[in-house]
Design a protein around this motif. Sequence first.
Motif, PDB file in Angstrom:
ATOM      1  N   TYR A 203      20.493  -7.736  -3.986  1.00 45.81           N
ATOM      2  CA  TYR A 203      21.580  -7.068  -3.274  1.00 45.81           C
ATOM      3  C   TYR A 203      21.489  -5.551  -3.427  1.00 45.81           C
ATOM      4  CZ  TYR A 203      26.320  -5.747  -1.906  1.00 45.81           C
ATOM      5  OH  TYR A 203      27.404  -5.156  -1.289  1.00 45.81           O
ATOM      6  N   THR A 204      21.222  -5.091  -4.654  1.00 51.31           N
ATOM      7  CA  THR A 204      21.142  -3.649  -4.913  1.00 51.31           C
ATOM      8  C   THR A 204      19.995  -3.010  -4.144  1.00 51.31           C
ATOM      9  OG1 THR A 204      22.098  -3.967  -7.118  1.00 51.31           O
ATOM     10  CG2 THR A 204      20.889  -1.922  -6.728  1.00 51.31           C
ATOM     11  N   ILE A 205      18.864  -3.685  -4.110  1.00 53.88           N
ATOM     12  CA  ILE A 205      17.724  -3.156  -3.358  1.00 53.88           C
ATOM     13  C   ILE A 205      18.061  -3.075  -1.875  1.00 53.88           C
ATOM     14  CG2 ILE A 205      15.391  -3.735  -2.570  1.00 53.88           C
ATOM     15  CD1 ILE A 205      14.794  -4.700  -5.416  1.00 53.88           C
ATOM     16  N   GLN A 206      18.650  -4.117  -1.338  1.00 59.91           N
ATOM     17  CA  GLN A 206      18.991  -4.116   0.092  1.00 59.91           C
ATOM     18  C   GLN A 206      20.001  -3.016   0.417  1.00 59.91           C
ATOM     19  OE1 GLN A 206      20.353  -8.142   0.638  1.00 59.91           O
ATOM     20  NE2 GLN A 206      18.299  -8.931   1.069  1.00 59.91           N
ATOM     21  N   ARG A 207      20.926  -2.777  -0.478  1.00 53.00           N
ATOM     22  CA  ARG A 207      22.000  -1.822  -0.196  1.00 53.00           C
ATOM     23  C   ARG A 207      21.597  -0.381  -0.482  1.00 53.00           C
ATOM     24  NH1 ARG A 207      28.456  -2.569  -1.467  1.00 53.00           N
ATOM     25  NH2 ARG A 207      29.092  -0.538  -0.661  1.00 53.00           N
ATOM     26  N   HIS A 208      20.816  -0.158  -1.535  1.00 51.21           N
ATOM     27  CA  HIS A 208      20.559   1.221  -1.969  1.00 51.21           C
ATOM     28  C   HIS A 208      19.094   1.645  -1.976  1.00 51.21           C
ATOM     29  CE1 HIS A 208      24.705   1.819  -3.077  1.00 51.21           C
ATOM     30  NE2 HIS A 208      24.689   0.809  -3.920  1.00 51.21           N
ATOM     31  N   TYR A 209      18.196   0.713  -2.207  1.00 55.78           N
ATOM     32  CA  TYR A 209      16.793   1.086  -2.401  1.00 55.78           C
ATOM     33  C   TYR A 209      15.881   0.168  -1.581  1.00 55.78           C
ATOM     34  CZ  TYR A 209      18.774   3.674  -6.323  1.00 55.78           C
ATOM     35  OH  TYR A 209      19.518   4.533  -7.088  1.00 55.78           O
ATOM     36  N   PRO A 210      15.979   0.229  -0.264  1.00 54.26           N
ATOM     37  CA  PRO A 210      15.255  -0.739   0.578  1.00 54.26           C
ATOM     38  C   PRO A 210      13.739  -0.671   0.458  1.00 54.26           C
ATOM     39  CG  PRO A 210      16.223   1.026   1.898  1.00 54.26           C
ATOM     40  CD  PRO A 210      16.796   1.166   0.535  1.00 54.26           C
ATOM     41  N   THR A 211      13.203   0.415  -0.099  1.00 57.26           N
ATOM     42  CA  THR A 211      11.749   0.497  -0.267  1.00 57.26           C
ATOM     43  C   THR A 211      11.290  -0.057  -1.609  1.00 57.26           C
ATOM     44  OG1 THR A 211      11.815   2.747  -1.193  1.00 57.26           O
ATOM     45  CG2 THR A 211      11.652   2.543   1.215  1.00 57.26           C
ATOM     46  N   ALA A 212      12.224  -0.396  -2.500  1.00 52.67           N
ATOM     47  CA  ALA A 212      11.840  -0.930  -3.811  1.00 52.67           C
ATOM     48  C   ALA A 212      11.241  -2.326  -3.648  1.00 52.67           C
ATOM     49  CB  ALA A 212      13.051  -0.982  -4.741  1.00 52.67           C
ATOM     50  N   THR A 213      10.178  -2.581  -4.395  1.00 51.93           N
ATOM     51  CA  THR A 213       9.448  -3.848  -4.243  1.00 51.93           C
ATOM     52  C   THR A 213       9.688  -4.822  -5.386  1.00 51.93           C
ATOM     53  OG1 THR A 213       7.523  -2.819  -5.289  1.00 51.93           O
ATOM     54  CG2 THR A 213       7.631  -2.768  -2.867  1.00 51.93           C
TER      55      THR A 213
END
Length: 458
Positions: A203-213
């Motif tokens: 959820y955090t990646i989708q909301r704040h850091y979409p390039t994080a793998t």
Amino acid sequence: MSLTLPFDTTYLTLPDRFYSKHAATPVSAPSLIVFNHDLAAELGIDTSDMSDEDAADIFSGNEALAGSTPFAQVYAGHQFGGFSPQLGDGRALHLGEIDSPLGRVDIQLKGSGPTPYSRNGDGRAWVGPVLREYLMSCAMQALDIPTTKALAAVLTGDPVLREQGPLPGAVLTRVASSHIRVGTFQYFAARSDVDGLRDLMTYTIQRHYPTATGPTDLIKQVMQRQIELVAKWMSVGFIHGVMNTDNVSVAGETIDYGPCAFMDNYHPDTVFSSIDRRGRYAYSNQGPLTHWNLAQFATSLVALMPDTDLAIEEFTALLNTFPDLFEAEWAKVFAPKLGLAPSDETTALVKELLSLMSEANADFTNTFNVLDQTEKTFPDWYAKWRAAGPNDDVWKATNPQVIPRTHKIEQAITAATAGDFAPFHTMLAALKSPFTPNADFATPPEEDEKVRQTFCGT
């Protein structure tokens, strides 16, 4: 309905162990102190049909908004180094999220009554901390420092009992990119809830850091935002006061303005929290404590890695880059305060000036505003600075003239507690133009006006 907000609350798609749905506790006689119409416009909120009475009802929690499902978030956190496995929103309720021109944001009431996480507290706030957070967050926004934002402040008409006795109750409406904290991750890690951790990370990646793998990339990007944020704090002399992991937003915004302050006289060991007796969150310790908090964040993500030993090695190597990255960012934000480009020589000049300021008990903000007058106070330093060829336009444009000085905030709170909000509104107007000279807010406190500690006291 006088106000319509297009709520689309994605946090409620997470499992229900992430939060507790809970309604605000009604108040007896809400009245509006202030509403941030500029912020509302930036969020695309149409307030043309909203009266002050409507705003008071809505942002006290008395009037439910269509589409809103109020809830409190659960989280844990290290508080002054000691771990509390369950904390949570003890006096705050999320009304929901909206998609706005500023991006997706949470809208939250603070002081709206007890929640399942109140831990025997009343869930209320008194007017002092509400006005302090309103002023501080508006000042940070005007200084272009990432922060939660204040949308409204409302008197409840009900007294709040604190050590000082009965005080006027109030509710703050706060806007944030999200309220996900390092402590949110720690809550699930402490319970060995790997599914919860994975859901939260996704959820955090989708909301704040979409390039994080994955976990490593997420730590790297959160670390960069924290480095940029705390370096900016230090460039204006800001002391957060309580950098517990439950007060660290993974979105990289300043959150939870409790015992915080902008320094008057510069000293690296300045502490403003009445409960920080050992100086854990002193001004100069904010970089190292950010490093420590990020280590707790990384620790909470180890369980998501396929090999624990390799994860610890990988995360440790990443975290070991923090000191050099922070030093570089610190140099980057301080260099223009001298009108110079970042370099080893500039960094040395900044550190020498700060050392001289500490010895002379010089005002942090005002010294940077009168660098061209330091020939009298610091002649040797002045000669080196001039020899470096500073751009006068740059340093004059970089250093704020107006900061939310603690004694001025306390004066506004004292007046407001007695029912006079004029000093608050005057100060708010000045803080919205921090680079405009304003003699009323540039003068450091006299000895009898100094406030050496601030309290959470919500």
